[in-house]
Design a protein around this motif. Structure first.
Motif, PDB file in Angstrom:
ATOM      1  N   LYS A 191     -13.544  24.318  -2.090  1.00 59.49           N
ATOM      2  CA  LYS A 191     -13.597  25.421  -3.047  1.00 59.49           C
ATOM      3  C   LYS A 191     -14.587  26.468  -2.592  1.00 59.49           C
ATOM      4  N   VAL A 192     -14.205  27.736  -2.772  1.00 59.26           N
ATOM      5  CA  VAL A 192     -15.157  28.827  -2.570  1.00 59.26           C
ATOM      6  C   VAL A 192     -15.929  29.011  -3.870  1.00 59.26           C
ATOM      7  N   TYR A 206     -17.626  21.362  -0.036  1.00 61.78           N
ATOM      8  CA  TYR A 206     -16.857  20.632   0.960  1.00 61.78           C
ATOM      9  C   TYR A 206     -17.088  19.134   0.801  1.00 61.78           C
ATOM     10  N   MET A 207     -16.148  18.373   1.351  1.00 57.55           N
ATOM     11  CA  MET A 207     -16.217  16.917   1.322  1.00 57.55           C
ATOM     12  C   MET A 207     -16.430  16.408   2.731  1.00 57.55           C
ATOM     13  N   ARG A 208     -17.273  15.387   2.852  1.00 60.11           N
ATOM     14  CA  ARG A 208     -17.474  14.755   4.158  1.00 60.11           C
ATOM     15  C   ARG A 208     -17.796  13.289   3.948  1.00 60.11           C
ATOM     16  N   ASP A 209     -17.015  12.445   4.594  1.00 64.29           N
ATOM     17  CA  ASP A 209     -17.204  10.996   4.485  1.00 64.29           C
ATOM     18  C   ASP A 209     -17.227  10.535   3.032  1.00 64.29           C
ATOM     19  N   ALA A 251     -22.523  24.274   0.644  1.00 61.91           N
ATOM     20  CA  ALA A 251     -23.154  25.146   1.635  1.00 61.91           C
ATOM     21  C   ALA A 251     -23.314  26.523   1.015  1.00 61.91           C
ATOM     22  N   ILE A 252     -24.522  27.053   1.016  1.00 59.66           N
ATOM     23  CA  ILE A 252     -24.817  28.342   0.407  1.00 59.66           C
ATOM     24  C   ILE A 252     -24.855  29.429   1.484  1.00 59.66           C
ATOM     25  N   ALA A 253     -24.176  30.551   1.201  1.00 59.05           N
ATOM     26  CA  ALA A 253     -24.142  31.673   2.136  1.00 59.05           C
ATOM     27  C   ALA A 253     -25.228  32.682   1.771  1.00 59.05           C
TER      28      ALA A 253
END
Length: 386
Positions: free
Chosen positions: A73-74, A87-90, A96-98
């Motif tokens: 998702k944004v 985001y998904m990981r494992d 993550a912030i821009a």
């Protein structure tokens, strides 16, 4: 592989007979020539090997690459500004912030999927999944295009030469026939068929057909030509829609191939045009003959009924899908990004991949994707330099 000299001599003779110059096809769309490819010393060059790997060691403090991660998702705040990505990981969720902006390069399927999951897309579609609409953009997931491909076989009496050194030459030096793609490209300005679409009325109409021709082994060590006839600009367009709000569930893809009758008409005319090569003396001298497809036995070879059968059973997509978040003016109801590749209705969100193409190119889409990346890079620098 057939000797490159023999292969190209045969094809040059064929094209000479039909009045097509054998040179660089990048200079003239009526020219045939060897397919351009991104290789170095016989190995495939990719965007990663050309752009990322050379600079990564010196930019480890600025360039962070995370693998095995799925963007879900944004993140967009209440005033319509993108500020990060989930985001998904494992099996775990992360954010993550821009600091400045978010750039999506998820591809022709992934980008519209992610945009819709984030509330950017056709409101009627988002409402079906109770997703709050942040920017109602009808073009998200629409306008899906791809090249449509049909292969014909031309048999010859040429047998495969014995060459035991090809593999050694490639392994030791990155040279020889294995290191080169003996594929020839030929673009036609028109297929010879009439169609009822406005595209035919352009001052400089796009080529309707382009062709790949390459050596193939048919049977008993006998070689022939594979004639890959490609419908360059199908009139039929497809769409991508959500199946679930679960980001791990792939979107629904409806390519809608050949829904416009013009696509049959133009492709059939193009295949017939390519198979006329069998009438050249260059091919007759080596026993050239078209091999009718066994799938369509019972249909009269050469008839429109035969070629329609061939298309229905053997046509495939070209792996060149594009155009599902197209660039366009703000007055275009199906435009998703502006000329700076920024998403309409959301600040600090940009797209840089094949989805932004307004229509498919008369060629493979790899080079245009590199160009889009270069364009995005310039626009990003221009935006934040001010």
């Amino acid at each position: 592989m057939l000797s490159q000299t023999l292969f190209f001599r045969l094809l040059r003779d064929i094209f000479d007979e039909i009045g097509i110059q054998f040179a660089s096809y990048n200079d003239d769309i009526e020219t045939a020539g060897q397919k351009v490819q991104t290789t170095y010393r016989g190995l495939r060059e990719t965007s990663a090997s050309a752009y990322l790997r050379p600079v990564f060691p010196e930019r480890k403090d600025r360039l962070h690459i995370l693998t095995r991660a799925l963007a879900t998702k944004v993140l967009i705040n209440d005033n319509g500004t993108a500020y990060g990505v989930q985001y998904m990981r494992d099996g775990q969720d992360f954010t993550a912030i821009a600091r400045k902006e978010v750039i999506l390069s998820a591809g022709v399927f992934g980008t519209p999927h992610l945009l819709m999951l984030s509330g950017i897309g056709p409101k009627s579609e988002l409402d079906l999944f109770n997703i709050t609409t942040i920017s109602d953009l009808a073009g998200v997931g629409s306008n899906l295009q791809d090249h449509l491909v049909v292969t014909s076989a031309i048999a010859t009496n040429i047998t495969r030469p014995k060459n035991t050194n090809m593999e050694t030459e490639f392994i030791m030096n990155g040279q020889g026939n294995i290191a080169y793609d003996n594929m020839v490209v030929w673009a036609r300005k028109n297929s010879g068929a009439e169609s009822g679409t406005s595209m035919d009325q352009r001052a400089n109409p796009y080529p309707e057909i382009f062709l790949f021709a390459f050596e193939t082994e048919l049977s008993n060590n006998t070689l022939g030509l594979a004639m890959v006839t490609i419908l360059a600009h199908p009139r039929s367009t497809g769409k991508i829609r959500l199946q679930s709000t679960d980001p791990t569930v792939q979107p629904k893809i409806d390519p809608n191939y050949y829904s416009n009758e013009d696509d049959y008409r133009l492709h059939i005319a193009g295949i017939k045009e390519s198979e006329k090569m069998v009438n050249t003396m260059a091919l007759k001298n080596v026993g050239g003959r078209v091999v009718p497809d066994p799938t369509c036995i019972g249909k009269i070879y050469g008839s429109d009924e035969y070629y329609r059968c061939l298309i229905n059973h053997k046509a495939r997509f070209g792996w060149h899908a594009c155009c599902t978040a197209k660039i366009g003016a703000g007055t275009d109801e199906f435009a998703v990004v502006n000329p700076q590749l920024q998403v309409y209705g959301v600040r600090n969100l940009r797209v840089a991949d094949a989805s932004v193409m307004p229509h498919i190119t008369t060629a493979n889409t790899q080079a245009p994707c590199y160009m889009i990346g270069e364009k995005a890079s310039d626009e990003i620098k221009n935006t934040w330099r001010q």
